[in-house]
Scaffold this motif. Structure first.
Motif, PDB file in Angstrom:
ATOM      1  N   THR A 239      -4.843  -1.622  -9.672  1.00  0.00           N
ATOM      2  CA  THR A 239      -4.061  -0.802 -10.587  1.00  0.00           C
ATOM      3  C   THR A 239      -3.123   0.052  -9.799  1.00  0.00           C
ATOM      4  O   THR A 239      -3.328   0.311  -8.612  1.00  0.00           O
ATOM      5  CB  THR A 239      -4.987   0.078 -11.441  1.00  0.00           C
ATOM      6  N   PHE A 240      -2.042   0.520 -10.429  1.00  0.00           N
ATOM      7  CA  PHE A 240      -1.067   1.363  -9.757  1.00  0.00           C
ATOM      8  C   PHE A 240      -1.646   2.761  -9.589  1.00  0.00           C
ATOM      9  O   PHE A 240      -1.203   3.523  -8.813  1.00  0.00           O
ATOM     10  CB  PHE A 240       0.229   1.415 -10.565  1.00  0.00           C
TER      11      PHE A 240
ATOM     12  N   ARG B 182      10.010   5.792 -10.719  1.00  0.00           N
ATOM     13  CA  ARG B 182       8.749   5.069 -10.930  1.00  0.00           C
ATOM     14  C   ARG B 182       8.999   3.633 -11.367  1.00  0.00           C
ATOM     15  O   ARG B 182       8.309   2.704 -10.933  1.00  0.00           O
ATOM     16  CB  ARG B 182       7.894   5.791 -11.978  1.00  0.00           C
TER      17      ARG B 182
ATOM     18  N   ARG C  44       2.480   1.793  -3.440  1.00  0.00           N
ATOM     19  CA  ARG C  44       1.528   2.286  -4.436  1.00  0.00           C
ATOM     20  C   ARG C  44       1.234   3.770  -4.231  1.00  0.00           C
ATOM     21  O   ARG C  44       1.109   4.528  -5.194  1.00  0.00           O
ATOM     22  CB  ARG C  44       0.244   1.465  -4.360  1.00  0.00           C
ATOM     23  N   GLU C  45       1.123   4.171  -2.953  1.00  0.00           N
ATOM     24  CA  GLU C  45       0.877   5.586  -2.666  1.00  0.00           C
ATOM     25  C   GLU C  45       2.075   6.446  -3.088  1.00  0.00           C
ATOM     26  O   GLU C  45       1.908   7.550  -3.606  1.00  0.00           O
ATOM     27  CB  GLU C  45       0.588   5.758  -1.176  1.00  0.00           C
ATOM     28  N   GLU C  46       3.281   5.918  -2.855  1.00  0.00           N
ATOM     29  CA  GLU C  46       4.481   6.654  -3.256  1.00  0.00           C
ATOM     30  C   GLU C  46       4.556   6.776  -4.772  1.00  0.00           C
ATOM     31  O   GLU C  46       4.969   7.808  -5.301  1.00  0.00           O
ATOM     32  CB  GLU C  46       5.720   5.942  -2.716  1.00  0.00           C
ATOM     33  N   LEU C  47       4.153   5.713  -5.462  1.00  0.00           N
ATOM     34  CA  LEU C  47       4.192   5.724  -6.922  1.00  0.00           C
ATOM     35  C   LEU C  47       3.240   6.772  -7.497  1.00  0.00           C
ATOM     36  O   LEU C  47       3.576   7.458  -8.475  1.00  0.00           O
ATOM     37  CB  LEU C  47       3.825   4.335  -7.456  1.00  0.00           C
ATOM     38  N   ARG C  48       2.081   6.943  -6.885  1.00  0.00           N
ATOM     39  CA  ARG C  48       1.094   7.905  -7.394  1.00  0.00           C
ATOM     40  C   ARG C  48       1.619   9.335  -7.365  1.00  0.00           C
ATOM     41  O   ARG C  48       1.259  10.152  -8.208  1.00  0.00           O
ATOM     42  CB  ARG C  48      -0.193   7.811  -6.568  1.00  0.00           C
ATOM     43  N   GLY C  49       2.482   9.624  -6.380  1.00  0.00           N
ATOM     44  CA  GLY C  49       2.993  10.984  -6.275  1.00  0.00           C
ATOM     45  C   GLY C  49       4.371  11.185  -6.858  1.00  0.00           C
ATOM     46  O   GLY C  49       4.970  12.245  -6.701  1.00  0.00           O
ATOM     47  N   GLU C  50       4.910  10.164  -7.524  1.00  0.00           N
ATOM     48  CA  GLU C  50       6.272  10.241  -8.075  1.00  0.00           C
ATOM     49  C   GLU C  50       6.219  10.597  -9.553  1.00  0.00           C
ATOM     50  O   GLU C  50       5.510   9.980 -10.337  1.00  0.00           O
ATOM     51  CB  GLU C  50       6.991   8.902  -7.874  1.00  0.00           C
TER      52      GLU C  50
ATOM     53  N   LYS D  12       0.829  -1.204   0.000  1.00  0.00           N
ATOM     54  CA  LYS D  12       0.000   0.000   0.000  1.00  0.00           C
ATOM     55  C   LYS D  12       0.868   1.260   0.000  1.00  0.00           C
ATOM     56  O   LYS D  12       0.606   2.210  -0.747  1.00  0.00           O
ATOM     57  CB  LYS D  12      -0.907  -0.002   1.231  1.00  0.00           C
TER      58      LYS D  12
END
Length: 206
Positions: free
Chosen positions: A205-206, A172, A160-166, A157
């Motif tokens: 999904t990412f 990424r 995924r949260e870090e990926l959304r803001g990167e 989790k």
């Protein structure tokens, strides 16, 4: 004045303690199940590494040994101020992340994992003909599997949260690779628990 009749003193029987009064038996404290080095190194991206000189698991925030921690111990430690400060100030440095990655790869190269959790499950099934686990042993085993599954879920989790803001494509790509590894680890522990992890993750999904 007539003497009063002599009354014999009652024997001192004492006051029974609470456990004896209730007929209770002392409950054994549940022992922690420390993670193996391979399991602990799934937290390498959070600062966990193996000190090559001492051979001990350590956390980079204070370099103190952490080999006695279970899954809850690691996730709880990551909320402490010293570790939060480490992640905010030092783990953002590319050199620090590379150091942790190199340390993990070196340990895994020198100490390859013999088998994955699913293989362990198959092996245990074959051994049950010779040894049947007690109810307590099965409960402790399943509790450990659940702790590992929850830890993998929390890491997934967070990734995924870090990926959304990167926005950086290179970062990424690394995060997506980490996510795939975490999905597999969560799926493996979920299958040990009888959870249908494959179908659940396939819809994410990412």
């Amino acid at each position: 004045m007539a003497d009063l009749p002599h009354v014999p003193a009652l024997p001192d029987v004492g006051v029974p303690d609470a456990a004896a009064a209730e007929g209770a038996t002392p409950v054994k404290r549940q022992k922690k199940l420390p993670l193996t080095f391979h399991e602990a190194l799934t937290f390498a991206s959070r600062g966990i590494y193996v000190d090559q000189e001492s051979g001990q698991l350590r956390c980079s925030c204070n370099h103190k040994p952490c080999h006695k921690w279970d899954a809850y111990g690691y996730t709880r430690h990551f909320t402490f101020k010293c570790h939060v400060k480490y992640e905010a100030e030092r783990l953002v440095d590319e050199a620090e992340r590379q150091r942790l990655k190199d340390a993990k790869e070196l340990y895994l190269k020198l100490n390859p994992m013999a088998m994955d959790p699913l293989s362990i499950r198959k092996k245990r099934k074959m051994e049950r003909a010779d040894k049947v686990l007690s109810v307590e042993e099965l409960r402790v085993q399943e509790k450990h599997w659940m702790e590992m599954w929850k830890a993998a879920k929390a890491e997934l989790k967070a990734a995924r949260e870090e990926l959304r803001g990167e926005a950086d494509e290179e970062v990424r790509a690394e995060l997506m690779a980490d996510i795939e590894g975490l999905k597999k680890r969560k799926c493996d522990w979920g299958q040990l628990l009888g959870l249908n992890e494959a179908s659940a993750d396939s819809t994410m999904t990412f």
